[in-house]
Design a protein around this motif. Structure first.
Motif, PDB file in Angstrom:
ATOM      1  N   ARG A  88      35.363  48.200  40.310  1.00 46.05           N
ATOM      2  CA  ARG A  88      35.189  47.792  38.915  1.00 46.05           C
ATOM      3  C   ARG A  88      34.301  48.794  38.161  1.00 46.05           C
ATOM      4  O   ARG A  88      34.576  49.121  37.008  1.00 46.05           O
ATOM      5  CB  ARG A  88      34.563  46.394  38.857  1.00 46.05           C
TER       6      ARG A  88
ATOM      7  N   HIS B 275      36.502  52.380  37.834  1.00 47.17           N
ATOM      8  CA  HIS B 275      37.851  52.422  37.258  1.00 47.17           C
ATOM      9  C   HIS B 275      37.910  51.505  36.044  1.00 47.17           C
ATOM     10  O   HIS B 275      38.023  50.280  36.172  1.00 47.17           O
ATOM     11  CB  HIS B 275      38.907  52.014  38.293  1.00 47.17           C
ATOM     12  N   ALA B 276      37.860  52.110  34.853  1.00 45.86           N
ATOM     13  CA  ALA B 276      37.787  51.359  33.601  1.00 45.86           C
ATOM     14  C   ALA B 276      38.964  50.404  33.382  1.00 45.86           C
ATOM     15  O   ALA B 276      38.748  49.256  32.972  1.00 45.86           O
ATOM     16  CB  ALA B 276      37.638  52.306  32.428  1.00 45.86           C
ATOM     17  N   PRO B 277      40.216  50.817  33.643  1.00 42.68           N
ATOM     18  CA  PRO B 277      41.319  49.870  33.405  1.00 42.68           C
ATOM     19  C   PRO B 277      41.209  48.628  34.293  1.00 42.68           C
ATOM     20  O   PRO B 277      41.479  47.509  33.850  1.00 42.68           O
ATOM     21  CB  PRO B 277      42.575  50.671  33.748  1.00 42.68           C
TER      22      PRO B 277
ATOM     23  N   ALA C 111      38.381  47.435  35.503  1.00 48.47           N
ATOM     24  CA  ALA C 111      37.243  46.668  35.002  1.00 48.47           C
ATOM     25  C   ALA C 111      37.633  45.842  33.780  1.00 48.47           C
ATOM     26  O   ALA C 111      37.205  44.696  33.627  1.00 48.47           O
ATOM     27  CB  ALA C 111      36.093  47.610  34.663  1.00 48.47           C
ATOM     28  N   LYS C 112      38.460  46.416  32.911  1.00 50.03           N
ATOM     29  CA  LYS C 112      38.889  45.699  31.709  1.00 50.03           C
ATOM     30  C   LYS C 112      39.725  44.479  32.076  1.00 50.03           C
ATOM     31  O   LYS C 112      39.518  43.389  31.542  1.00 50.03           O
ATOM     32  CB  LYS C 112      39.693  46.636  30.806  1.00 50.03           C
ATOM     33  N   ARG C 113      40.643  44.645  32.997  1.00 52.54           N
ATOM     34  CA  ARG C 113      41.484  43.510  33.405  1.00 52.54           C
ATOM     35  C   ARG C 113      40.656  42.446  34.119  1.00 52.54           C
ATOM     36  O   ARG C 113      40.887  41.253  33.956  1.00 52.54           O
ATOM     37  CB  ARG C 113      42.629  44.001  34.287  1.00 52.54           C
ATOM     38  N   TRP C 114      39.670  42.875  34.913  1.00 51.64           N
ATOM     39  CA  TRP C 114      38.774  41.956  35.596  1.00 51.64           C
ATOM     40  C   TRP C 114      37.995  41.144  34.555  1.00 51.64           C
ATOM     41  O   TRP C 114      37.879  39.930  34.664  1.00 51.64           O
ATOM     42  CB  TRP C 114      37.825  42.744  36.485  1.00 51.64           C
ATOM     43  N   ALA C 115      37.477  41.818  33.542  1.00 49.45           N
ATOM     44  CA  ALA C 115      36.708  41.141  32.492  1.00 49.45           C
ATOM     45  C   ALA C 115      37.572  40.119  31.756  1.00 49.45           C
ATOM     46  O   ALA C 115      37.109  39.028  31.418  1.00 49.45           O
ATOM     47  CB  ALA C 115      36.141  42.164  31.520  1.00 49.45           C
ATOM     48  N   GLU C 116      38.831  40.466  31.503  1.00 50.32           N
ATOM     49  CA  GLU C 116      39.730  39.532  30.824  1.00 50.32           C
ATOM     50  C   GLU C 116      39.952  38.275  31.658  1.00 50.32           C
ATOM     51  O   GLU C 116      40.061  37.175  31.119  1.00 50.32           O
ATOM     52  CB  GLU C 116      41.065  40.205  30.529  1.00 50.32           C
TER      53      GLU C 116
ATOM     54  N   GLU D  96      36.485  36.111  31.628  1.00 51.95           N
ATOM     55  CA  GLU D  96      35.919  35.615  30.381  1.00 51.95           C
ATOM     56  C   GLU D  96      36.042  34.110  30.345  1.00 51.95           C
ATOM     57  O   GLU D  96      37.055  33.541  30.743  1.00 51.95           O
ATOM     58  CB  GLU D  96      36.670  36.195  29.180  1.00 51.95           C
TER      59      GLU D  96
END
Length: 120
Positions: free
Chosen positions: A45, A48-50, A52-57, A60
């Motif tokens: 996470r 790898h930004a993509p 991390a973004k999907r993980w955050a989504e 939430e």
């Protein structure tokens, strides 16, 4: 799931982990479900930004439905005056006799709260 070499994560592992995270809602369980550790998932996470973004989504949290709406009485200007401090009642000093009484009550009632309240 195919590895991209050297035991590294690839798209297949990302998808598997995120699917497990969506299902379990817990990082430890999601990582264990695909055979990886929590630190490995967290490293992925961070690096790898993509991912991390999907993980955050996925993690939430929507606003809680039970939160009360702010009404006129809740606004800062309409607050009541300061409340009185709560009274603190005296407590018996903890001695061997008090301990013995407490343990006897606890053994007979199996209720910690009742036993504590009974000895004062």
């Amino acid at each position: 799931m195919g590895r991209t070499g050297g035991g590294r994560w690839g798209e297949a592992e990302d998808e598997a982990f995120l699917a497990a995270l969506a299902h379990f809602k817990h990082i430890r369980q999601a990582a264990a479900a695909i055979g990886w550790s929590v630190p490995t998932a967290q490293h992925r996470r961070r690096t790898h930004a993509p991912f991390a973004k999907r993980w955050a989504e996925l993690t939430e949290r929507p606003p809680l439905a039970w939160q009360p709406l702010v009404t006129q009485q809740h606004r800062v200007g309409n607050r009541p005056g300061p409340s009185r401090p709560k009274r603190v009642r005296a407590v018996k000093p903890w001695t061997e006799a008090v301990e013995s009484e407490f343990l006897d009550l606890l053994a007979s009632t199996c209720n910690v709260l009742y036993s504590a309240q009974s000895i004062g």
